[in-house]
Motif scaffolding. Structure first.
Motif, PDB file in Angstrom:
ATOM      1  N   VAL A  46     -22.005  29.853   5.450  1.00 48.23           N
ATOM      2  CA  VAL A  46     -21.968  30.627   4.205  1.00 48.23           C
ATOM      3  C   VAL A  46     -22.472  29.768   3.040  1.00 48.23           C
ATOM      4  O   VAL A  46     -23.318  30.192   2.264  1.00 48.23           O
ATOM      5  N   GLU A  47     -21.936  28.562   2.931  1.00 46.34           N
ATOM      6  CA  GLU A  47     -22.347  27.653   1.860  1.00 46.34           C
ATOM      7  C   GLU A  47     -23.226  26.541   2.446  1.00 46.34           C
ATOM      8  O   GLU A  47     -23.163  26.253   3.646  1.00 46.34           O
ATOM      9  N   LEU A  48     -23.988  25.882   1.580  1.00 46.27           N
ATOM     10  CA  LEU A  48     -24.831  24.770   2.052  1.00 46.27           C
ATOM     11  C   LEU A  48     -23.987  23.699   2.727  1.00 46.27           C
ATOM     12  O   LEU A  48     -24.417  23.063   3.684  1.00 46.27           O
ATOM     13  N   PHE A  49     -22.745  23.507   2.245  1.00 44.86           N
ATOM     14  CA  PHE A  49     -21.918  22.459   2.839  1.00 44.86           C
ATOM     15  C   PHE A  49     -21.301  22.886   4.170  1.00 44.86           C
ATOM     16  O   PHE A  49     -20.608  22.082   4.804  1.00 44.86           O
ATOM     17  N   ALA A  53     -25.349  17.478   7.596  1.00 51.57           N
ATOM     18  CA  ALA A  53     -26.364  16.871   6.732  1.00 51.57           C
ATOM     19  C   ALA A  53     -27.755  16.921   7.369  1.00 51.57           C
ATOM     20  O   ALA A  53     -28.764  17.095   6.672  1.00 51.57           O
ATOM     21  N   ARG A  56     -29.078  20.289   6.792  1.00 55.56           N
ATOM     22  CA  ARG A  56     -29.419  20.461   5.367  1.00 55.56           C
ATOM     23  C   ARG A  56     -30.764  19.828   5.041  1.00 55.56           C
ATOM     24  O   ARG A  56     -31.546  20.386   4.270  1.00 55.56           O
ATOM     25  N   ALA A  57     -31.031  18.663   5.628  1.00 59.23           N
ATOM     26  CA  ALA A  57     -32.317  18.002   5.363  1.00 59.23           C
ATOM     27  C   ALA A  57     -33.467  18.854   5.896  1.00 59.23           C
ATOM     28  O   ALA A  57     -34.508  19.002   5.243  1.00 59.23           O
ATOM     29  N   LEU A  59     -33.379  22.115   6.298  1.00 59.78           N
ATOM     30  CA  LEU A  59     -33.464  23.302   5.431  1.00 59.78           C
ATOM     31  C   LEU A  59     -34.242  22.969   4.165  1.00 59.78           C
ATOM     32  O   LEU A  59     -35.108  23.747   3.739  1.00 59.78           O
ATOM     33  N   MET A  60     -33.954  21.825   3.551  1.00 60.89           N
ATOM     34  CA  MET A  60     -34.686  21.461   2.330  1.00 60.89           C
ATOM     35  C   MET A  60     -36.185  21.371   2.605  1.00 60.89           C
ATOM     36  O   MET A  60     -36.999  21.860   1.815  1.00 60.89           O
ATOM     37  N   ILE A  63     -37.516  24.851   2.836  1.00 62.02           N
ATOM     38  CA  ILE A  63     -37.639  25.465   1.503  1.00 62.02           C
ATOM     39  C   ILE A  63     -38.906  24.947   0.810  1.00 62.02           C
ATOM     40  O   ILE A  63     -39.668  25.714   0.215  1.00 62.02           O
ATOM     41  N   GLY A  82     -33.404  30.172  -4.419  1.00 61.32           N
ATOM     42  CA  GLY A  82     -31.992  30.384  -4.713  1.00 61.32           C
ATOM     43  C   GLY A  82     -31.196  30.782  -3.498  1.00 61.32           C
ATOM     44  O   GLY A  82     -31.673  31.529  -2.647  1.00 61.32           O
ATOM     45  N   ALA A  83     -29.986  30.259  -3.439  1.00 63.93           N
ATOM     46  CA  ALA A  83     -29.009  30.657  -2.423  1.00 63.93           C
ATOM     47  C   ALA A  83     -27.844  31.268  -3.176  1.00 63.93           C
ATOM     48  O   ALA A  83     -27.108  30.550  -3.848  1.00 63.93           O
ATOM     49  N   LEU A  84     -27.700  32.594  -3.107  1.00 67.44           N
ATOM     50  CA  LEU A  84     -26.643  33.268  -3.871  1.00 67.44           C
ATOM     51  C   LEU A  84     -25.563  33.742  -2.910  1.00 67.44           C
ATOM     52  O   LEU A  84     -24.506  33.143  -2.812  1.00 67.44           O
ATOM     53  N   GLY A  85     -25.801  34.848  -2.226  1.00 64.58           N
ATOM     54  CA  GLY A  85     -24.838  35.272  -1.219  1.00 64.58           C
ATOM     55  C   GLY A  85     -23.632  35.991  -1.772  1.00 64.58           C
ATOM     56  O   GLY A  85     -22.600  36.061  -1.111  1.00 64.58           O
TER      57      GLY A  85
END
Lengths: 134, 134
Positions: A46-49, A53, A56-57, A59-60, A63, A82-85
């Motif tokens: 749901v959240e980036l965290f 890690a 996440r790298a 994903l960046m 993007i 943007g990541a809203l959700g």
């Protein structure tokens, strides 16, 4: 381990473009914009965290890849990410080419006004461009 | 090599919180939200792809750190993150705690309505909380 399934709202609002190493890449069905959505194929994120890690790298980098691709394909002066959700909790990142004069400029595209669906030929031609972009 | 200087519009709209390894961390001066802004201290960066991959990886970790921190400090059910830059081209990433019932919910906070400035004591107390968060 739970399997990734695309949230039905994302499936309804978009078309499949490609599976990149981490993310499913979708094209938002709104002809007024060139608007990609990256959905990490990780169940329950749901959240980036919620990603580790390493994910996440990746994903960046995905993007940045989508951003550069939209810049090259459209020549738009600005890319928004943007990541809203707030409505669809499944983690997803919007990457949108923006130009002065587009319907929401200079505001955000999210929640601005109802989408104007693509005609299928235009949609498929753009998907083809994305899939074949370097 | 050009030196980083904060865009005057960002300086006007926010208060300094901290310098993290890559980003200057700012608190948006809007008492209705808990809203951090990360500004990579790299001159002339506008898009994510203007950073090199190493900086991008650090930025992603700083976004995740800010997100988790806001989640822990506020208990908000959702964190929004976004890099827009339609008005202020200097690369900056918003990280905002969102809750049903906040003034812009479920829409985005950007461009929604004029900010309601903090009283200085509340602002400084929250900055203190961020600086001391783990």
């Amino acid at each position: 381990m739970a399997e990734f399934t695309l949230h039905p709202r994302l499936a309804t609002d978009s078309a499949f473009v490609a599976d990149w190493p981490l993310s499913r890449v979708l094209l938002m069905n709104d002809a007024r914009y060139r608007w990609l959505i990256l959905v990490p194929r990780r169940a329950r994120a749901v959240e980036l965290f919620d990603l580790d890690a390493a994910d996440r790298a990746v994903l960046m980098e995905e993007i940045a890849r989508a951003s550069r691709m939209l810049k090259n394909l459209t020549g738009a002066p600005k890319i928004n990410a943007g990541a809203l959700g707030n409505l669809v909790p499944q983690l997803h990142v919007h990457v949108v080419a923006r130009s002065p004069g587009d319907p929401a400029w200079p505001g955000p595209v999210w929640g601005h006004s109802p989408a104007v669906p693509f005609d299928p030929a235009t949609r498929d031609a753009f998907i083809h461009e994305v899939v074949n972009a370097r």
